[in-house]
Enzyme design. Sequence first.
Site, PDB file in Angstrom:
ATOM      1  N   HIS A 264       0.742  -1.239  -0.062  1.00 52.61           N
ATOM      2  CA  HIS A 264      -0.036  -0.227  -0.106  1.00 52.61           C
ATOM      3  C   HIS A 264       0.971   1.396   0.039  1.00 52.61           C
ATOM      4  O   HIS A 264       0.982   1.988  -0.964  1.00 52.61           O
ATOM      5  CB  HIS A 264      -1.046  -0.147   1.146  1.00 52.61           C
ATOM      6  CG  HIS A 264      -1.903  -1.113   1.375  1.00 52.61           C
ATOM      7  ND1 HIS A 264      -2.678  -1.264   0.391  1.00 52.61           N
ATOM      8  CD2 HIS A 264      -2.074  -2.167   2.252  1.00 52.61           C
ATOM      9  CE1 HIS A 264      -3.427  -2.401   0.808  1.00 52.61           C
ATOM     10  NE2 HIS A 264      -3.012  -2.974   2.031  1.00 52.61           N
TER      11      HIS A 264
HETATM   12  O1  RIB Z   1      -5.422   0.654   4.033  1.00 51.50           O
HETATM   13  C1  RIB Z   1      -4.028   0.747   3.873  1.00 51.50           C
HETATM   14  C2  RIB Z   1      -3.449   1.591   4.638  1.00 51.50           C
HETATM   15  O2  RIB Z   1      -3.987   1.606   6.016  1.00 51.50           O
HETATM   16  C3  RIB Z   1      -1.767   1.652   4.766  1.00 51.50           C
HETATM   17  O3  RIB Z   1      -1.250   3.051   5.048  1.00 51.50           O
HETATM   18  C4  RIB Z   1      -1.539   1.149   6.177  1.00 51.50           C
HETATM   19  O4  RIB Z   1      -0.347   1.263   6.464  1.00 51.50           O
HETATM   20  C5  RIB Z   1      -2.760   1.419   6.917  1.00 51.50           C
HETATM   21  O5  RIB Z   1      -2.414   2.938   7.397  1.00 51.50           O
END
Ligand code: RIB
Length: 350
Positions: A264
Site C-alpha cells: 500500500h
Molecule cells: O489501508 C492501508 C493503509 O492503512 C496503509 O497506509 C496502512 O499502513 C494502513 O495505515
Amino acid sequence: MKSKLRCALWIVCLQLFVAAACVAAQGARQIIIDTDPGADDAMAILLALNSPELDVKALTVVAGNVVVDRGVENALKLVSLAHRCDIPVARGAGHPLVATLTTAEFFHGKNGLGDVELPAPACRPDTRFAPDLIIQTVHAHPHEITLVPIGPLTNIALAISKDPSIVPLVKEVVLMGGGISGGNITAAAEANIHNDPEAAHRVFEAGWPLTMVGLNVTEKTLFTPADLKRLAQTRGLENDFAVGVLHFMVNRAENLGGEGTPMHDPLAVGAAIDRSLITTQDMRVDIELRGEYTRGETVADRHNSTDQRVRRGDRYAVEGIQRVEPNVHVAVSSDAPRFIDMFISRIAGK
Ligand code: RIB
Ligand code: CA
C-alpha cells in the site's frame, strides 16, 4: 550462483547510477511523508530514504496503525537505522478530528514494525507539532513540496485549517488511501480514510493537485514469498530489517488466504519517485461521512457527470446530464512487477 549474484548487483548499481544521473539533471523531488508507522509505512520510508529521486524534508507522524507516541518512536528508529538524523520527525495528532481511533496491531505487529526489534533511536524528535512543521516547510519551499500522506489525514487537515494559504503553495499531494473497488477495514472504506473521514473530506475538497493511490491498485501490487527470497539474498542492516518486517507481513497475508502482502504505502512513494508506475483517471471523489455501511468510502464518479433530476409532481424526472468537475487523479492501474523490482533494487544490500 556467485556470478549470477554479481551480475544482479552490477545491474542494481547501473540502475542506481542512471537514477542518480537523472536526478542530478532534474533535481530531487522534495517530499514530506505523513505516516502512521506501521509495517508498510516502514517499507515506504526506507524506499524513500534510498531513492535519489526524493529529498525527504520531514517525517510527520499521525495516530493510525499505532498510537502516535509509538509511531514517533518507530519513525525515529527508521531514520536512525538509515543514519538520517538530519530529517526532522515531528509528533502530530493523537486522535482523529471526530472519529474514535482504530489501531491495527493485528496487521502491523504489537510494536507496529512486524514485531521486528530495532535499537533505541539515536535521532531525537523535532519539538514542533507536525501540522506546524508541514506549514513551516511549505512556506520555506513554496511550490516545491510534495505531500505524501500514507496514514489517516488528520495532520494534513489540521495544517489546512490552521493555514489555508499552504494549499496553493504545495506542489501536489500523492496519498495512499481510499479506492474505487471496495474497502478493507469495511466493505466500503479503506483504513486511512475510515480512520478520519472528516479530515479526508477537507483534504479532498482543498483544491490542490491530488493523486489517490488506492486499494484498487495497491491490492494488486503484492510482495510475494518469491520476492522475499530475492531480497533475502542480500544483507545489510536496512535490508535485513526489511526482510524481517516483510516476512511478518507476507505470513499474515498468506494466513488470510492472500498470495502476498499488498504494498500500500510503498506504492504511493513509488508513484512520487516515478509517476509512470501508475496510470490515473481524473474523477470527482467525495468522502462519505454518514452512511451506516459506507462511512469513510471514497465515492468516485467515473463519468464525472450526474443525471439532472427535476421535480415533476409526485416524482422526479431525469431531464439532462450535469457535468461535475474532477478533483482527484485516481490511480486505476499500476506496473506492479516494475515497482517490486524498484523496491528490491533500492533496499538490497543497504
Ligand atoms: O489501508 C492501508 C493503509 O492503512 C496503509 O497506509 C496502512 O499502513 C494502513 O495505515
Ligand atoms: Ca500507513
